[in-house]
Design a protein around this motif. Structure first.
Motif, mmCIF file in Angstrom:
data_model
loop_
_atom_site.group_PDB
_atom_site.id
_atom_site.type_symbol
_atom_site.label_atom_id
_atom_site.label_comp_id
_atom_site.label_asym_id
_atom_site.label_seq_id
_atom_site.Cartn_x
_atom_site.Cartn_y
_atom_site.Cartn_z
ATOM 1 N N GLY A 272 114.359 -26.309 99.074
ATOM 2 C CA GLY A 272 113.951 -25.178 99.893
ATOM 3 C C GLY A 272 112.752 -24.476 99.308
ATOM 4 O O GLY A 272 111.860 -25.106 98.734
ATOM 5 N N GLY A 273 112.730 -23.155 99.434
ATOM 6 C CA GLY A 273 111.598 -22.395 98.941
ATOM 7 C C GLY A 273 112.021 -21.192 98.133
ATOM 8 O O GLY A 273 113.182 -20.761 98.189
ATOM 9 N N ALA A 274 111.068 -20.632 97.403
ATOM 10 C CA ALA A 274 111.342 -19.430 96.609
ATOM 11 C C ALA A 274 111.541 -18.211 97.491
ATOM 12 O O ALA A 274 112.097 -17.205 97.057
ATOM 13 C CB ALA A 274 110.194 -19.179 95.624
ATOM 14 N N GLY A 275 111.100 -18.291 98.749
ATOM 15 C CA GLY A 275 111.201 -17.155 99.652
ATOM 16 C C GLY A 275 112.617 -16.680 99.897
ATOM 17 O O GLY A 275 112.819 -15.519 100.283
ATOM 18 N N THR A 276 113.602 -17.538 99.698
ATOM 19 C CA THR A 276 114.996 -17.156 99.912
ATOM 20 C C THR A 276 115.602 -16.442 98.709
ATOM 21 O O THR A 276 116.737 -15.975 98.784
ATOM 22 C CB THR A 276 115.856 -18.388 100.232
ATOM 23 O OG1 THR A 276 115.630 -19.382 99.233
ATOM 24 C CG2 THR A 276 115.501 -18.964 101.587
ATOM 25 N N LEU A 277 114.879 -16.354 97.605
ATOM 26 C CA LEU A 277 115.397 -15.670 96.423
ATOM 27 C C LEU A 277 115.340 -14.154 96.625
ATOM 28 O O LEU A 277 114.416 -13.630 97.237
ATOM 29 C CB LEU A 277 114.582 -16.055 95.190
ATOM 30 C CG LEU A 277 114.627 -17.538 94.794
ATOM 31 C CD1 LEU A 277 113.642 -17.809 93.659
ATOM 32 C CD2 LEU A 277 116.043 -17.950 94.383
ATOM 33 N N TYR A 278 116.319 -13.468 96.089
ATOM 34 C CA TYR A 278 116.382 -12.005 96.193
ATOM 35 C C TYR A 278 115.693 -11.372 94.984
ATOM 36 O O TYR A 278 116.049 -11.656 93.836
ATOM 37 C CB TYR A 278 117.835 -11.537 96.254
ATOM 38 C CG TYR A 278 118.483 -11.784 97.598
ATOM 39 C CD1 TYR A 278 118.472 -10.805 98.577
ATOM 40 C CD2 TYR A 278 119.090 -13.005 97.879
ATOM 41 C CE1 TYR A 278 119.061 -11.021 99.823
ATOM 42 C CE2 TYR A 278 119.679 -13.239 99.122
ATOM 43 C CZ TYR A 278 119.665 -12.250 100.081
ATOM 44 O OH TYR A 278 120.236 -12.470 101.310
ATOM 45 N N ILE A 279 114.701 -10.535 95.239
ATOM 46 C CA ILE A 279 114.035 -9.842 94.129
ATOM 47 C C ILE A 279 114.719 -8.521 93.818
ATOM 48 O O ILE A 279 114.486 -7.933 92.760
ATOM 49 C CB ILE A 279 112.535 -9.637 94.412
ATOM 50 C CG1 ILE A 279 112.322 -8.795 95.662
ATOM 51 C CG2 ILE A 279 111.830 -10.987 94.524
ATOM 52 C CD1 ILE A 279 110.899 -8.328 95.817
ATOM 53 N N THR B 11 108.936 -9.488 101.467
ATOM 54 C CA THR B 11 108.156 -8.493 100.727
ATOM 55 C C THR B 11 106.741 -8.384 101.296
ATOM 56 O O THR B 11 106.208 -9.347 101.854
ATOM 57 C CB THR B 11 108.078 -8.859 99.230
ATOM 58 O OG1 THR B 11 107.494 -10.162 99.092
ATOM 59 C CG2 THR B 11 109.466 -8.850 98.600
ATOM 60 N N PRO B 12 106.100 -7.223 101.164
ATOM 61 C CA PRO B 12 104.769 -7.015 101.759
ATOM 62 C C PRO B 12 103.693 -7.963 101.239
ATOM 63 O O PRO B 12 102.747 -8.286 101.973
ATOM 64 C CB PRO B 12 104.444 -5.558 101.378
ATOM 65 C CG PRO B 12 105.756 -4.912 101.121
ATOM 66 C CD PRO B 12 106.632 -5.983 100.548
ATOM 67 N N ASP B 13 103.794 -8.404 99.997
ATOM 68 C CA ASP B 13 102.747 -9.234 99.409
ATOM 69 C C ASP B 13 102.961 -10.725 99.612
ATOM 70 O O ASP B 13 102.166 -11.536 99.122
ATOM 71 C CB ASP B 13 102.642 -8.944 97.908
ATOM 72 C CG ASP B 13 102.166 -7.525 97.623
ATOM 73 O OD1 ASP B 13 101.441 -6.971 98.478
ATOM 74 O OD2 ASP B 13 102.530 -6.975 96.569
ATOM 75 N N PHE B 14 104.017 -11.108 100.323
ATOM 76 C CA PHE B 14 104.259 -12.542 100.536
ATOM 77 C C PHE B 14 103.123 -13.116 101.381
ATOM 78 O O PHE B 14 102.760 -12.545 102.413
ATOM 79 C CB PHE B 14 105.602 -12.764 101.232
ATOM 80 C CG PHE B 14 106.100 -14.171 101.139
ATOM 81 C CD1 PHE B 14 106.770 -14.602 99.999
ATOM 82 C CD2 PHE B 14 105.888 -15.067 102.173
ATOM 83 C CE1 PHE B 14 107.224 -15.917 99.910
ATOM 84 C CE2 PHE B 14 106.338 -16.377 102.089
ATOM 85 C CZ PHE B 14 107.013 -16.805 100.946
ATOM 86 N N PRO B 15 102.531 -14.246 100.970
ATOM 87 C CA PRO B 15 101.357 -14.796 101.674
ATOM 88 C C PRO B 15 101.632 -15.095 103.141
ATOM 89 O O PRO B 15 102.621 -15.750 103.483
ATOM 90 C CB PRO B 15 101.055 -16.083 100.896
ATOM 91 C CG PRO B 15 101.654 -15.870 99.544
ATOM 92 C CD PRO B 15 102.881 -15.047 99.774
#
Length: 218
Positions: A107-114, A123-127
């Protein structure tokens, strides 16, 4: 020795996984739309097909112990969300129809919780150019894969940075997390694609994350 099918064998992550599997002497069926760049190792069976051709995909998956999906619809694809969703669903259903007992999804790192309640993709800075694909991956994971009971699954999220500063470096060492990033001493979440391949192959052998998500970092 397990019989492995690798979907997306010519991609950035898929090709690294294939190299690691060959190094560890696994027999691999390597699936891609075009397999001309796939290794000519005697351990590799090349299968060129479109994953949306369900009958051919099911046939290619029959007899596999594990399917690894490194499918990517292309980050510059203007129809990325829909194409990833269609492809991921096709693979998912083919795994069930072929009677495969385990699926590992890259998958991708986008599913990780910060932080609690906030995933990286939101998040606002996600490309912006990655967001449609990252959202599609998140939606597939949460709405389909995580609810699956017909086979064992593992969902892998890479670190936020892949191959930073040291492209092509395989260390064989990494730290494991679940649904939050693994940060190093410099507060960076990073790993090489070669060590992603190490972690995926280790998971094949150790089965630590059955029906779970995991991630790695240095």
């Amino acid at each position: 020795m397990k019989n492995i099918v690798l979907i997306g064998a010519t991609g950035y992550v898929g090709s690294a996984i294939l190299n690691e599997l060959i190094q560890r002497q696994y027999n691999v069926t390597a699936i891609a739309r075009n397999t001309t760049s796939v290794s000519n190792s005697s351990l590799v069976k090349k299968v060129a097909l479109d994953i949306t051709d369900k009958a051919k995909l099911v046939d290619a998956l029959k007899g596999a112990d594990i399917v690894i999906s490194a499918f990517n619809a292309g980050w510059t694809n203007p129809n990325l969300y829909n194409d990833f969703t269609t492809g991921a669903n096709a693979i998912h259903e083919a795994v069930k129809e072929a009677g495969v007992s385990r699926l590992i999804v890259i998958g991708g790192a986008g599913t990780l919780y910060i932080k609690p309640g906030l995933q990286l993709v939101d998040t606002p800075d996600f490309p912006d150019f990655i967001k449609p694909g990252a959202t599609a991956v998140r939606d597939y994971f949460e709405n389909i894969l995580a609810k699956e009971s017909a086979f064992k699954w593992t969902y892998f999220s890479p670190a936020m940075e892949m191959n930073p500063n040291n492209p092509g470096k395989r260390t064989g060492h990494y730290r494991i997390g679940t649904n939050t990033p693994v940060f190093d001493s410099e507060s960076r979440s990073r790993v090489s694609v070669e060590d992603v391949a190490v972690a995926i192959t280790d998971e094949i052998e150790n089965e630590q994350f059955l029906n779970k998500q995991f991630t790695i970092g240095y």
